[in-house]
Design a protein around this motif. Structure first.
Motif, PDB file in Angstrom:
ATOM      1  N   UNK A   1       4.539   1.106 -12.097  1.00  0.00           N
ATOM      2  CA  UNK A   1       5.151   1.197 -10.950  1.00  0.00           C
ATOM      3  C   UNK A   1       3.971   0.807 -10.142  1.00  0.00           C
ATOM      4  N   UNK A   2       2.899   2.121 -10.125  1.00  0.00           N
ATOM      5  CA  UNK A   2       1.380   1.788  -9.566  1.00  0.00           C
ATOM      6  C   UNK A   2       1.191  -0.120 -10.094  1.00  0.00           C
ATOM      7  N   UNK A   3       0.536  -0.255 -11.100  1.00  0.00           N
ATOM      8  CA  UNK A   3       0.511  -1.939 -11.743  1.00  0.00           C
ATOM      9  C   UNK A   3       1.300  -3.369 -10.507  1.00  0.00           C
ATOM     10  N   UNK A   4       2.837  -2.563 -10.403  1.00  0.00           N
ATOM     11  CA  UNK A   4       3.458  -3.599  -9.595  1.00  0.00           C
ATOM     12  C   UNK A   4       2.883  -3.765  -8.415  1.00  0.00           C
ATOM     13  N   UNK A   5       3.184  -2.392  -7.477  1.00  0.00           N
ATOM     14  CA  UNK A   5       2.667  -2.551  -6.214  1.00  0.00           C
ATOM     15  C   UNK A   5       0.821  -3.052  -5.860  1.00  0.00           C
ATOM     16  N   UNK A   6       0.263  -2.880  -7.591  1.00  0.00           N
ATOM     17  CA  UNK A   6      -1.032  -3.276  -7.353  1.00  0.00           C
ATOM     18  C   UNK A   6      -1.096  -5.088  -6.557  1.00  0.00           C
ATOM     19  N   UNK A   7       0.101  -6.183  -7.620  1.00  0.00           N
ATOM     20  CA  UNK A   7       0.308  -6.926  -7.813  1.00  0.00           C
ATOM     21  C   UNK A   7       0.553  -7.057  -6.588  1.00  0.00           C
TER      22      UNK A   7
ATOM     23  N   UNK B   1       0.781  -1.233  -0.029  1.00  0.00           N
ATOM     24  CA  UNK B   1      -0.214   0.111  -0.006  1.00  0.00           C
ATOM     25  C   UNK B   1       0.855   0.920  -0.228  1.00  0.00           C
ATOM     26  N   UNK B   2       1.909   1.213   0.639  1.00  0.00           N
ATOM     27  CA  UNK B   2       3.019   2.230   1.166  1.00  0.00           C
ATOM     28  C   UNK B   2       3.678   2.373  -0.505  1.00  0.00           C
ATOM     29  N   UNK B   3       3.895   0.845  -0.976  1.00  0.00           N
ATOM     30  CA  UNK B   3       4.123   1.789  -2.757  1.00  0.00           C
ATOM     31  C   UNK B   3       3.381   1.668  -3.554  1.00  0.00           C
ATOM     32  N   UNK B   4       2.102   1.911  -3.092  1.00  0.00           N
ATOM     33  CA  UNK B   4       1.031   2.179  -4.520  1.00  0.00           C
ATOM     34  C   UNK B   4       0.649   3.572  -4.077  1.00  0.00           C
ATOM     35  N   UNK B   5       1.098   3.921  -2.616  1.00  0.00           N
ATOM     36  CA  UNK B   5       0.975   5.819  -2.191  1.00  0.00           C
ATOM     37  C   UNK B   5       2.110   6.264  -2.996  1.00  0.00           C
ATOM     38  N   UNK B   6       3.352   5.875  -3.106  1.00  0.00           N
ATOM     39  CA  UNK B   6       4.519   6.523  -3.665  1.00  0.00           C
ATOM     40  C   UNK B   6       4.517   6.027  -4.965  1.00  0.00           C
ATOM     41  N   UNK B   7       3.542   6.095  -5.800  1.00  0.00           N
ATOM     42  CA  UNK B   7       3.793   5.424  -7.333  1.00  0.00           C
ATOM     43  C   UNK B   7       4.181   6.714  -7.875  1.00  0.00           C
ATOM     44  N   UNK B   8       4.967   7.083  -9.727  1.00  0.00           N
ATOM     45  CA  UNK B   8       4.968   8.049  -9.612  1.00  0.00           C
ATOM     46  C   UNK B   8       4.734   7.857 -11.613  1.00  0.00           C
ATOM     47  N   UNK B   9       4.777   6.568 -11.486  1.00  0.00           N
ATOM     48  CA  UNK B   9       3.952   6.316 -13.240  1.00  0.00           C
ATOM     49  C   UNK B   9       3.339   4.708 -13.093  1.00  0.00           C
ATOM     50  N   UNK B  10       2.446   4.327 -14.200  1.00  0.00           N
ATOM     51  CA  UNK B  10       1.552   3.217 -13.818  1.00  0.00           C
ATOM     52  C   UNK B  10       2.658   2.175 -14.119  1.00  0.00           C
TER      53      UNK B  10
END
Length: 488
Positions: free
Chosen positions: A113-119, A102-111
């Motif tokens: 990165x966000x998808x990887x954190x969501x996985x 969740x922290x990585x999702x909140x710090x994501x700067x691109x799509x």
């Protein structure tokens, strides 16, 4: 003491337990609430996320799809992991993974990165849901199961309802990143409570995992969920969703053939020979698909159809959760009085009316009246969910609880996605037939009616249960003359 694929495990005796089962259920439920809250709140924040990341909102559908796919793919292995390393240890690790992701999702700067954190979030979530249920079941006796499951059911009811208004508030007040970062204090508190209050469940030796079965099931679910989540949305090339669905079904057929022959299958299909598990899983899936449309359709109708604000829609939709809360103390006496069979038939029919009734809503309906109707609908859906979650494990031997929780978790995750698909497909089909691109109130009317029919269709399957089904859990006693075998 019973064996699980070579491992010895059994529910703890009353003298071995360190906490009241209701307390255990409430603590375990806090982590499940975090997961369900996150899943529903993210949808509300998508437009703000798209603006900040400078992408089209449709592209960010992958942020939801990636999470659902990961969640579904990793659930089948959760039971083996819990047996191998200990349910409490795995559950705590799952909370850590989910919170860190969740922290990585909140710090994501691109799509990407966000998808990887969501996985990664999906991996943590997959371990939380079935392992949490297993952790609870290991600590309770059958006569305590109904009360404990009533506490455990609440996050599934409250999370999806409270998520949209909370997600909207957090996004407007603090930005979309706060939707993910709110999981940090919740996860930290849940982790401390689990470590402090929940008794340890020792690891066992379940033997080697069914790697072929897990690979086939994971591939089948990933392809099928990809097709389900992308079909008709225009986010991938036109033929890819259909190809995903077809390939997913093919791999699914191969997975079932393998699991029927394997000595220790990744998905134990023989559990379906237990009548109570069979009906609660299969008929329960039909009920959940229909009922799962409401958290999606109601806020959409109020905002798109009636022009209400997101805050108004969120607060009115919360009525379903209040109805669910009101049912919590009533579920046990109802099931004791009527038994699972009668209660499931009756509640499914009444819930079908509750799911379909919003078809009659118009902008002229006062919001308090809509609130009351939704609260009554939530009342009976809560009874049904509590009964289904309890009955599923009423007759499952302790040695097979891990396999049962993985099986049930996979089925429930699929129905969650299929409920949304049923709603969106009906809306889009209705608009297409009418020659419109924009949704109208009539489209929602049809969607609510279709969902009500699907819910009602589960009632005949519940009638296949024997009158005495689950009596050791419900406390309902049937006279010998009234007993019968389940219909073949």
């Amino acid at each position: 003491m019973t064996k699980t694929g070579g491992a010895e495990s059994a529910p703890l005796t009353p003298s071995e337990r360190k906490a009241d089962p209701r307390l255990i259920a409430a603590i375990v439920a806090s982590a499940l609430f975090m997961q369900n809250l996150d899943s529903s709140a993210v949808t509300t924040a998508l437009p703000a996320m798209a603006r900040d990341l400078a992408v089209e909102p449709a592209r960010l559908g992958a942020a939801i799809t990636s999470y659902l796919v990961a969640l579904t793919v990793f659930i089948p292995v959760s039971g083996w992991v819990a047996d191998r390393f200990g349910a409490k240890r795995v559950f705590m690790a799952a909370i850590v993974v989910f919170t860190a992701a969740s922290v990585l999702c909140g710090r994501a700067t691109g799509v990407p990165e966000l998808i990887a954190a969501r996985v990664l979030q999906g991996l943590g979530g997959a371990m939380m849901v079935p392992v949490a249920r297993l952790l609870l079941l290991r600590q309770i006796r059958k006569e305590e199961m109904l009360s404990a499951m009533a506490w455990l059911t609440m996050p599934a009811m409250i999370g999806p309802i409270s998520g949209p208004p909370l997600g909207g508030f957090l996004t407007d007040a603090f930005g979309w990143r706060s939707v993910f970062l709110i999981n940090v204090p919740i996860g930290a508190l849940g982790l401390l409570l689990v470590a402090w209050k929940i008794p340890r469940v020792p690891p066992g030796n379940p033997g080697p995992p069914d790697r072929v079965g897990l690979a086939l099931i994971g591939t089948a679910l990933a392809l099928f969920m990809f097709g389900v989540e992308t079909i008709g949305r225009g986010v991938v090339p036109q033929d890819m969703p259909q190809a995903g669905l077809v390939l997913g079904l093919m791999f699914g057929w191969a997975a079932m053939r393998h699991c029927r022959r394997a000595a220790r299958p990744a998905l134990d299909l023989s559990l379906l020979r237990i009548p109570t598990f069979n009906q609660s899983t299969l008929a329960g899936s039909l009920f959940r698909i229909g009922a799962g449309t409401s958290p999606f359709l109601v806020p959409m109708l109020l905002q798109v159809g009636f022009g209400k604000t997101a805050s108004e829609a969120g607060m009115v939709s919360f009525a379903t959760a209040l109805g669910a809360l009101a049912m919590k103390p009533l579920a046990r006496p109802i099931l004791k009085r009527f038994g699972f069979r009668t209660a499931l038939i009756g509640a499914s029919l009444i819930a079908a009316v509750g799911v379909a009734l919003p078809a009659a809503f118009t902008p002229a309906w006062p919001l308090p009246v809509i609130f009351a109707v939704l609260a009554l609908g939530g009342l009976f859906r809560s009874l049904q969910f509590t009964a289904l979650n309890t009955l599923a494990f009423a007759d499952v031997p302790s040695a097979r609880l891990s396999a049962a929780t993985s099986f049930a978790g996979t089925a429930q995750q699929l129905t969650q996605a299929l409920g949304v698909v049923l709603a969106t497909t009906t809306l889009e089909a209705s608009a297409l037939v009418a020659g419109r691109h924009a949704l109208a109130v009539h489209d929602f009317t049809l969607a609510f009616l279709v969902a009500g029919v699907v819910v009602a269709a589960s009632a005949p399957f519940f009638a296949r249960l024997a009158p005495e089904a689950g009596e050791a859990v419900s406390g309902h006693r049937v006279t010998p003359a009234a007993k019968r075998l389940p219909a073949e």
